[in-house]
Each structure stands twice: as structure tokens, then as C-alpha cells.
Write a protein that holds these residues in place. Structure first.
Motif, mmCIF file in Angstrom:
data_model
loop_
_atom_site.group_PDB
_atom_site.id
_atom_site.type_symbol
_atom_site.label_atom_id
_atom_site.label_comp_id
_atom_site.label_asym_id
_atom_site.label_seq_id
_atom_site.Cartn_x
_atom_site.Cartn_y
_atom_site.Cartn_z
ATOM 1 N N GLN A 74 -7.716 31.690 -19.853
ATOM 2 C CA GLN A 74 -8.779 31.220 -19.335
ATOM 3 C C GLN A 74 -9.400 31.849 -18.091
ATOM 4 N N GLN A 75 -8.710 32.566 -17.250
ATOM 5 C CA GLN A 75 -9.085 33.328 -16.228
ATOM 6 C C GLN A 75 -9.593 34.368 -16.453
ATOM 7 N N MET A 76 -9.184 35.291 -17.464
ATOM 8 C CA MET A 76 -9.573 36.343 -17.578
ATOM 9 C C MET A 76 -10.823 36.633 -19.003
ATOM 10 N N GLY A 77 -10.618 35.701 -19.969
ATOM 11 C CA GLY A 77 -11.371 35.932 -21.156
ATOM 12 C C GLY A 77 -11.438 37.163 -21.725
ATOM 13 N N SER A 78 -12.625 37.740 -21.894
ATOM 14 C CA SER A 78 -12.567 39.300 -22.520
ATOM 15 C C SER A 78 -12.843 40.174 -21.316
ATOM 16 N N SER A 79 -12.585 40.041 -20.103
ATOM 17 C CA SER A 79 -12.769 40.818 -18.813
ATOM 18 C C SER A 79 -11.400 41.627 -18.581
ATOM 19 N N ASP A 80 -11.709 42.753 -18.372
ATOM 20 C CA ASP A 80 -10.513 43.828 -17.994
ATOM 21 C C ASP A 80 -10.454 43.653 -16.254
ATOM 22 N N LEU A 81 -11.420 42.884 -15.617
ATOM 23 C CA LEU A 81 -11.702 43.357 -14.430
ATOM 24 C C LEU A 81 -11.524 41.877 -13.521
ATOM 25 N N ALA A 82 -11.471 40.827 -13.967
ATOM 26 C CA ALA A 82 -11.737 39.488 -13.407
ATOM 27 C C ALA A 82 -10.335 39.383 -12.851
ATOM 28 N N ALA A 83 -10.215 39.013 -11.492
ATOM 29 C CA ALA A 83 -8.632 38.984 -10.944
ATOM 30 C C ALA A 83 -8.027 37.525 -11.316
ATOM 31 N N PRO A 84 -6.811 37.601 -12.000
ATOM 32 C CA PRO A 84 -6.094 36.314 -12.420
ATOM 33 C C PRO A 84 -5.434 35.892 -11.119
ATOM 34 N N THR A 85 -4.907 34.693 -11.075
ATOM 35 C CA THR A 85 -3.992 34.236 -10.029
ATOM 36 C C THR A 85 -2.546 34.892 -10.217
ATOM 37 N N PRO A 86 -1.751 34.955 -9.341
ATOM 38 C CA PRO A 86 -0.258 35.441 -9.501
ATOM 39 C C PRO A 86 0.585 34.428 -10.456
ATOM 40 N N GLN A 87 0.197 33.096 -10.347
ATOM 41 C CA GLN A 87 0.894 32.317 -11.060
ATOM 42 C C GLN A 87 0.644 32.481 -12.684
ATOM 43 N N ALA A 88 -0.765 32.733 -12.984
ATOM 44 C CA ALA A 88 -1.029 32.997 -14.420
ATOM 45 C C ALA A 88 -0.221 34.219 -15.041
ATOM 46 N N VAL A 89 -0.299 35.147 -14.182
ATOM 47 C CA VAL A 89 0.531 36.388 -14.470
ATOM 48 C C VAL A 89 2.062 36.153 -14.646
ATOM 49 N N THR A 90 2.498 35.709 -13.828
ATOM 50 C CA THR A 90 4.124 35.380 -13.629
ATOM 51 C C THR A 90 4.194 34.539 -14.942
ATOM 52 N N ASP A 91 3.380 33.434 -15.237
ATOM 53 C CA ASP A 91 3.777 32.568 -16.365
ATOM 54 C C ASP A 91 3.462 33.206 -17.474
ATOM 55 N N CYS A 92 2.725 34.091 -17.923
ATOM 56 C CA CYS A 92 2.545 34.950 -19.060
ATOM 57 C C CYS A 92 3.890 35.945 -19.357
ATOM 58 N N GLY A 93 4.095 36.279 -18.070
ATOM 59 C CA GLY A 93 5.427 37.240 -18.376
ATOM 60 C C GLY A 93 6.698 36.585 -18.813
ATOM 61 N N ALA A 94 6.791 35.517 -18.127
ATOM 62 C CA ALA A 94 7.815 34.666 -18.389
ATOM 63 C C ALA A 94 7.962 34.147 -19.988
ATOM 64 N N LYS A 95 6.655 33.792 -20.466
ATOM 65 C CA LYS A 95 6.536 33.186 -21.854
ATOM 66 C C LYS A 95 6.986 34.307 -22.922
ATOM 67 N N LEU A 96 6.412 35.808 -22.550
ATOM 68 C CA LEU A 96 6.769 36.628 -23.509
ATOM 69 C C LEU A 96 8.238 37.047 -23.306
ATOM 70 N N GLY A 97 8.782 37.000 -21.975
ATOM 71 C CA GLY A 97 10.173 37.397 -21.801
ATOM 72 C C GLY A 97 10.638 38.805 -22.253
ATOM 73 N N ALA A 98 11.716 38.824 -22.725
ATOM 74 C CA ALA A 98 12.109 40.208 -23.438
ATOM 75 C C ALA A 98 11.281 40.894 -24.239
ATOM 76 N N HIS A 99 10.590 39.952 -25.131
ATOM 77 C CA HIS A 99 9.768 40.514 -26.263
ATOM 78 C C HIS A 99 8.424 41.495 -25.701
ATOM 79 N N ALA A 100 8.365 41.187 -24.261
ATOM 80 C CA ALA A 100 6.981 41.744 -23.678
ATOM 81 C C ALA A 100 7.045 43.533 -24.009
ATOM 82 N N ARG A 101 8.303 43.982 -24.056
ATOM 83 C CA ARG A 101 8.367 45.606 -24.203
ATOM 84 C C ARG A 101 8.076 46.003 -25.459
#
Length: 398
Positions: A74-101
Motif C-alpha cells: 500500500q505504501q509503495m505501490g509500483s514505486s521504487d523510491l517512495a519511502a516505506p515506514t520501518p514497521q511495514a518493512v519489518t512486518d514484510c520481512g517477518a512474514k517471509l521469514g526464512a523463505h525470503a532468501r
């Protein structure tokens, strides 16, 4: 390796016995699928389809298998440059977990070679746009004997993108200057832009708007007018353009997955703090140190805060620590046995001409075509047929 299977959607034309074999078209992002573009590209590339079998792939983590991180999306859409909140990034990383690699470009390259084998072809031709050029380059470095030709449109160099986007910032005065001359604007848009950044400290929003607006109008007619008005004390017009572009950049994960975008760029990239295996503690101080050393010559009409505040950079600043995937040596050149067409628009700010020039130095057998007045994704978006004709001539030749 982990056990399991992952199904990827593939679209292909029916002419399996095409005389020149398979043409694999690689879309961008990272995060953009391929299969939904089959109909459009079949029309765009129609002159080639008597000789080539067109194939498109939803790369892992895109399209039907999209990595979906709702708040980051929601925060970035199709943009490379729009700045996300730290929480949005942390939540995404946590959701993907070990599969992110498992979503690096090296993984995609391995998928592509499995696709080649499944199609039963020994050599194929790759046509990549934007991030698709990086995938194509990395495939050619890993599997050179299986590549007949490469088309690289809107080039990301094989060494990777610059997370500070300094080439784009430095290209803005040239691009806006050329646009101004084309429309007879009578102002200095780069000076106006610099004045707005100094006053409003909104360099990230402006650069994001400019790299998106190139798809709307590579002459930037309305933007140039709005910049001049804003620099002279009336910011409403420019603020409205920024907001309208932001709204138009909304995209679902199936259209462009920001979860995949982050997972891939963070795995592949080289950042001021190091790589994806660098501990999170200390990343911010390393970024701050680099930002403090940036000069106006490096940032152009923007400022250091623009370079250190870009969305993709901030996503990877906070992305969970993970192993670094294998990558080729930085100075390794593409094999001279592979003919390569490097295609770019001289108004491109998403992948500016400096990126194409960097790849040219690593490409012994390169033909270069720069399309005047064109911006990003020449084959799909340029009004001129110069770039598309160059692709047809290159691929239809011996």
C-alpha cells in the motif's frame, strides 16, 4: 536447498518450430509478472513472430505466486523510491521469514534454465527490459553457451543498481534541459527544482514523481511549468502533480510485488553498510556516514537527504539479515561470442544513460542505440519506432 515445489506460470506462442527459436521476454521490477503482458507484447513484437517463438514467465514471487506484504504494498505501490515506514518493512520481512532468501536473481536465473530445458531448446534469445536486463545479463554470465543474442532495453548494469540513485539525480538537469528546449519553456527547470528542494526538503517525492512522469510525458511540459511556479512561491500546482502521481502508482502485489521487490534487491544489492549478511546494528550509522560525505556534484539539484531517503534503500536498511547469494565477479565481461543490443532513451531517469554506458564497458560485442526523446522501456512506451525497429533489425539479422 529446501524440499518443495513452486509452480510458475508461462505464456508462449504456438509456433514451436519457429526458425530462429525461442525469444524469452523478461519483464522488470523486480516484482512484475510476465504472463499478463503476452497479448500486448505479441502485438508490439509481431514482426518477429514469424521467426521466433515468444515466451514469457511469471518469475518466482510475482503474478500468481506474488509475495504479498499488504502494508508495504500500500505504501509503495509500483514505486521504487517512495519511502516505506520501518514497521511495514519489518512486518514484510517477518512474514517471509526464512523463505525470503529464495528470491534472489540467482534463483531466477536457475528457474530460467529449468524453463529452457523444459522447452527442449539448447540456445535461446533473451529480451529484457529494466530489471529484466539484469536478469538477462546474469543468465548470460551463468549460461553463456545457451544464449544466442541479448536485447537489453533500459539497462540495469550486471554489477547492480546504485541504491543512492546518484546517476539519476545527476541526469535530471540534462533531461529537463532537453525537455525544456523541446517545448521552448523559457525557464531553467533544474534551477527551479534545486530551489524547491532547498525550501521544502522534498527531494525523494520529486525524484519519485519525475521517474514516474516520464511515462506520462517525456517532455515534462506540465511539470516544468509547475516547478517554475513553485520556485517562485506558488507550490500548489506542483504539489497536485506529486499527489496525482502518487495515487496513480497504486498497484496490487499481483501487478508488482513489493515483497518480491524488497526480497530480491536486498539479497542482490551492495549498500553503504555492506550486503544482506551485514548485522542490522550499525547499518544506519554507515548510511549516515556516506550521506555526510555526499557533495552537490554527486546529488545534482537534489540533496544528500534525497540519496539516503529512497524507498528501496530504506527497505533494505531494515531488511532481516540473510546469506548473500552467489554473484559473478564485478569486472567480469559478457562473452564476446554473444551479440548484444543496448537500447536506451535519452530521457530515461529510471535507468539513466550512465547505467547503459557502464554495461557497455562490460560488453565486448555491443550495438548501442539511443532513442532521442524516449524515456524508460523503449520497446513498450516510446512514441518513436526507432528503438523497436532497431530490435527487429538486430533479431532478424544473421
Amino acid at each position: 536447498m529446501r524440499p518443495g515445489t513452486l509452480g510458475l506460470r508461462v505464456a508462449m506462442s504456438r509456433n514451436a518450430a519457429a526458425p530462429k527459436g525461442v525469444l524469452l521476454f523478461l519483464t522488470g521490477g523486480p516484482g512484475q509478472p510476465g504472463e499478463p503482458f503476452a497479448a500486448k507484447l505479441s502485438k508490439r513484437l509481431k514482426p518477429l513472430l514469424a521467426q521466433y517463438r515468444l515466451v514469457l514467465l511469471d518469475q518466482r514471487g510475482t503474478g500468481a505466486t506474488a509475495l504479498d506484504c499488504p502494508e508495504l504494498q500500500q505504501q509503495m505501490g509500483s514505486s521504487d523510491l517512495a519511502a516505506p515506514t520501518p514497521q511495514a518493512v519489518t512486518d514484510c520481512g517477518a512474514k517471509l521469514g526464512a523463505h525470503a532468501r529464495f528470491y534472489s536473481t540467482a534463483d531466477t536465473v536457475a528457474d530460467l534454465d529449468r524453463l529452457r530445458q523444459a522447452l527442449g531448446v539448447d540456445r535461446w534469445t533473451l529480451d529484457g527490459v529494466s530489471y529484466g536486463t539484469f536478469t538477462a545479463e546474469r543468465y548470460a554470465l551463468a549460461h553463456p553457451r545457451h544464449v544466442a543474442k541479448l536485447v537489453l532495453d533500459s539497462v540495469v548494469p550486471q554489477t547492480g543498481y546504485d541504491p543512492l540513485d546518484l546517476d539519476a539525480m545527476q541526469a535530471v538537469p540534462r533531461v529537463l534541459g532537453a525537455a525544456c528546449r523541446a517545448i521552448g519553456c523559457g525557464s531553467d527547470p533544474a534551477a527551479d527544482l534545486a530551489a524547491v528542494v532547498r525550501r521544502d526538503h522534498n527531494g525523494v517525492a520529486l525524484l519519485d514523481m519525475l521517474t514516474t512522469y516520464e511515462f506520462v510525458d517525456p517532455d515534462y511540459a506540465e511539470v516544468i511549468t509547475a516547478l517554475h511556479e513553485s520556485a517562485n512561491g506558488s507550490p500548489g500546482h506542483l504539489d497536485g502533480i506529486i499527489e496525482s502521481v502518487r495515487q496513480a502508482s497504486a498497484a496490487t502485489a499481483q501487478e508488482l510485488s513489493q515483497g518480491l521487490h524488497a526480497a530480491t534487491l536486498c539479497a542482490d544489492g551492495r549498500y553503504p553498510w555492506g550486503t544482506s549478511d551485514t548485522p542490522l546494528t550499525g547499518r544506519q550509522s554507515a548510511l549516515d556516514a556516506v550521506g555526510a560525505g555526499l557533495t552537490p556534484a554527486q546529488t545534482g539539484p537534489f540533496d544528500a537527504a534525497t540519496a539516503t531517503g529512497l524507498g528501496s534503500l530504506l527497505s533494505c536498511l531494515r531488511w532481516p539479515r540473510e546469506p548473500v547469494p552467489p554473484s559473478p565477479a564485478p569486472a567480469r565481461r559478457l562473452p564476446g561470442s554473444i551479440p548484444v543490443l543496448l537500447l536506451g532513451g535519452d530521457r530515461d531517469l529510471s535507468t539513466p544513460l550512465a547505467s547503459l554506458e557502464q554495461q557497455r564497458r562490460l560488453t565486448p560485442n555491443a550495438r548501442v542505440v539511443i532513442v532521442p526523446g524516449a524515456a524508460h522501456s523503449v520497446q513498450s512506451w516510446a512514441t518513436s519506432d526507432v528503438g523497436r525497429q532497431a530490435v527487429f533489425d538486430f533479431l532478424m539479422g544473421g
